[in-house]
Design a protein around this motif. Structure first.
Motif, PDB file in Angstrom:
ATOM      1  N   PRO A  15      14.711  77.628  78.848  1.00 11.74           N
ATOM      2  CA  PRO A  15      14.012  76.642  79.660  1.00 11.74           C
ATOM      3  C   PRO A  15      14.072  76.891  81.158  1.00 11.74           C
ATOM      4  CG  PRO A  15      16.075  75.745  78.828  1.00 11.74           C
ATOM      5  CD  PRO A  15      15.954  77.120  78.278  1.00 11.74           C
ATOM      6  N   TYR A  32      24.823  79.490  95.775  1.00 15.72           N
ATOM      7  CA  TYR A  32      23.563  78.740  95.815  1.00 15.72           C
ATOM      8  C   TYR A  32      23.461  77.922  97.106  1.00 15.72           C
ATOM      9  CZ  TYR A  32      19.764  75.630  95.037  1.00 15.72           C
ATOM     10  OH  TYR A  32      18.580  74.949  95.219  1.00 15.72           O
ATOM     11  N   GLY A  72      20.334  70.796  90.615  1.00 16.77           N
ATOM     12  CA  GLY A  72      21.107  71.862  91.244  1.00 16.77           C
ATOM     13  C   GLY A  72      22.450  71.310  91.694  1.00 16.77           C
ATOM     14  N   ASP A 117      20.599  68.874  85.303  1.00 22.74           N
ATOM     15  CA  ASP A 117      20.268  70.281  85.556  1.00 22.74           C
ATOM     16  C   ASP A 117      20.706  71.120  84.357  1.00 22.74           C
ATOM     17  OD1 ASP A 117      19.447  71.967  88.248  1.00 22.74           O
ATOM     18  OD2 ASP A 117      20.608  73.173  86.834  1.00 22.74           O
ATOM     19  N   ASP A 172      17.785  69.416  79.986  1.00 23.20           N
ATOM     20  CA  ASP A 172      16.545  70.176  80.149  1.00 23.20           C
ATOM     21  C   ASP A 172      15.448  69.238  80.646  1.00 23.20           C
ATOM     22  OD1 ASP A 172      14.322  71.756  79.880  1.00 23.20           O
ATOM     23  OD2 ASP A 172      14.568  72.145  77.735  1.00 23.20           O
ATOM     24  N   VAL A 225      12.069  72.780  91.750  1.00 19.96           N
ATOM     25  CA  VAL A 225      12.443  73.033  90.356  1.00 19.96           C
ATOM     26  C   VAL A 225      11.275  73.553  89.513  1.00 19.96           C
ATOM     27  CG1 VAL A 225      13.298  71.939  88.227  1.00 19.96           C
ATOM     28  CG2 VAL A 225      14.234  71.264  90.446  1.00 19.96           C
TER      29      VAL A 225
HETATM   30  C1  LIG Z   1      15.979  76.290  93.296  1.00 17.86           C
HETATM   31  S1  LIG Z   1      17.016  75.318  92.296  1.00 17.86           S
HETATM   32  C2  LIG Z   1      16.776  73.691  92.988  1.00 17.86           C
HETATM   33  C3  LIG Z   1      17.970  72.812  92.775  1.00 17.86           C
HETATM   34  C4  LIG Z   1      17.999  71.527  93.574  1.00 17.86           C
HETATM   35  N1  LIG Z   1      16.966  70.604  93.161  1.00 17.86           N
HETATM   36  C5  LIG Z   1      17.877  71.822  95.036  1.00 17.86           C
HETATM   37  O1  LIG Z   1      16.805  71.562  95.592  1.00 17.86           O
HETATM   38  O2  LIG Z   1      18.825  72.335  95.623  1.00 17.86           O
HETATM   39  C6  LIG Z   1      16.165  75.223  90.771  1.00 17.86           C
HETATM   40  C7  LIG Z   1      16.958  74.448  89.742  1.00 17.86           C
HETATM   41  O3  LIG Z   1      16.155  74.199  88.606  1.00 17.86           O
HETATM   42  C8  LIG Z   1      17.026  74.192  87.487  1.00 17.86           C
HETATM   43  N2  LIG Z   1      16.220  74.320  86.281  1.00 17.86           N
HETATM   44  C9  LIG Z   1      15.293  75.249  85.977  1.00 17.86           C
HETATM   45  N3  LIG Z   1      14.760  75.008  84.766  1.00 17.86           N
HETATM   46  C10 LIG Z   1      15.353  73.879  84.296  1.00 17.86           C
HETATM   47  C11 LIG Z   1      15.210  73.110  83.117  1.00 17.86           C
HETATM   48  N4  LIG Z   1      14.347  73.454  82.153  1.00 17.86           N
HETATM   49  N5  LIG Z   1      15.952  72.004  82.963  1.00 17.86           N
HETATM   50  C12 LIG Z   1      16.836  71.637  83.925  1.00 17.86           C
HETATM   51  N6  LIG Z   1      17.015  72.323  85.079  1.00 17.86           N
HETATM   52  C13 LIG Z   1      16.283  73.441  85.257  1.00 17.86           C
HETATM   53  C14 LIG Z   1      17.938  75.368  87.761  1.00 17.86           C
HETATM   54  O4  LIG Z   1      19.115  75.335  86.979  1.00 17.86           O
HETATM   55  C15 LIG Z   1      18.209  75.175  89.255  1.00 17.86           C
HETATM   56  O5  LIG Z   1      19.317  74.370  89.490  1.00 17.86           O
END
Ligand SMILES: C[S@@+](CC[C@H](N)C(=O)[O-])C[C@H]1O[C@@H](n2cnc3c(N)ncnc32)[C@H](O)[C@@H]1O
Length: 264
Positions: free
Chosen positions: A2, A13, A46, A67, A91, A110
């Motif tokens: 996912p 990060y 995140g 997340d 997810d 995201v």
């Molecule tokens: C660039 S980071 C952004 C995190 C946070 N929202 C921020 O702005 O700092 C992208 C995030 O999307 C999460 N992510 C991607 N696909 C996902 C999914 N299917 N379900 C939950 N989280 C997901 C990743 O684990 C990651 O933490």
């Protein structure tokens, strides 16, 4: 799978992206609107930049944060003692909430990493009460000049990077109108989109180079795997691109995100 996001620890990060998502959170919430009370979700939290920004709204009674990355969820739990924030692994394509459970759903940087972003948007709508607002933002394709400078300089000085690093392709939702179309397709009403701009400010070349190379993803392994002479040449080349014709010091790069909001 996912998530298409390549994570390398919560600290990395924070240095490479969290410091900018903190900065983007304020204009994003201003555009999205936050209800004066109720229960909201940070979908894809995140390390929690948006959850913490939501917590600045004193009328909110509960802030759910979800997340895919266990490490990030743990980092958010460590970061805040606010009892209204509940962080958990999950997810965004299968949100663990009932239909109409939430008063607001927000997604910061995201959807371009989600393997099925349209499903995620449908889920954002499903869990909203009628009249509730959902909003999402992603970096615009071509909207991150500091990252383009980094990539272009890497490829110019080390062409092998083109084969060894993940390809620099356009991610879903990062083109004009894509977020809007996804929200309209999911049945949101009153859909509005906007462009948000922040400045990515670096103190000096080290502040630019180190987090980009070692903060996340495949760069660190690639750079460390090079023979010393090529590694030095690459670093010097990227440094020259960062400095331009000036001495080392701060540089600022205007960076553009696309945002959308809609009502359930
Ligand atoms: C660039 S980071 C952004 C995190 C946070 N929202 C921020 O702005 O700092 C992208 C995030 O999307 C999460 N992510 C991607 N696909 C996902 C999914 N299917 N379900 C939950 N989280 C997901 C990743 O684990 C990651 O933490």
């Amino acid at each position: 799978m996912p998530s298409n996001f390549i994570a390398k620890g919560a600290d990395g990060y924070e240095a490479v992206m969290g410091r900018w998502s903190q900065r983007l959170a304020a204009p994003f919430l201003e555009f999205a609107g936050v209800p004066s009370r109720g229960r909201v979700l940070d979908a894809g939290c995140g390390t929690g930049s948006l959850s913490v920004a939501l917590a600045a709204h004193p009328g909110l009674e509960a802030i759910e944060a979800l997340d895919f990355e266990e490490d990030f969820v743990a980092a958010l739990k460590k970061r805040t003692a606010d009892p209204r924030i509940s962080a958990r692994r999950g997810d965004v394509c299968a949100l663990p909430y009932e239909d109409g459970d939430l008063d607001g759903v927000y997604s910061l940087l995201v959807l371009h990493f989600v393997s099925d972003p349209h499903q995620a948007v449908r889920e954002m709508r499903r869990v909203l009460r009628p009249g509730g607002t959902a909003a999402a933002t992603v970096w615009a394709f071509g909207g991150m000049p500091s990252w383009s400078l980094f990539w272009d300089a890497i490829l110019a000085h080390e062409p092998e990077a083109a084969d060894k690093l993940p390809p620099r392709t356009k991610r879903p939702m990062t083109g004009q109108g894509e977020l809007r179309a996804a929200f309209e397709g999911a049945g949101f009403a009153d859909v509005a989109d906007s462009v948000l701009t922040i400045s990515m400010d670096y103190a000096n070349f080290e502040d630019f180079w180190y987090p980009m190379v070692y903060g996340q993803g495949a760069f660190g392994g690639f750079v460390d795997g090079l023979p010393q002479a090529r590694r030095d040449r690459l670093r010097d080349g990227v440094r020259a691109a960062y400095l331009g014709n000036d001495s080392d010091g701060p540089r600022a790069f205007a960076t553009v995100a696309l945002a959308v909001r809609g009502t359930a």
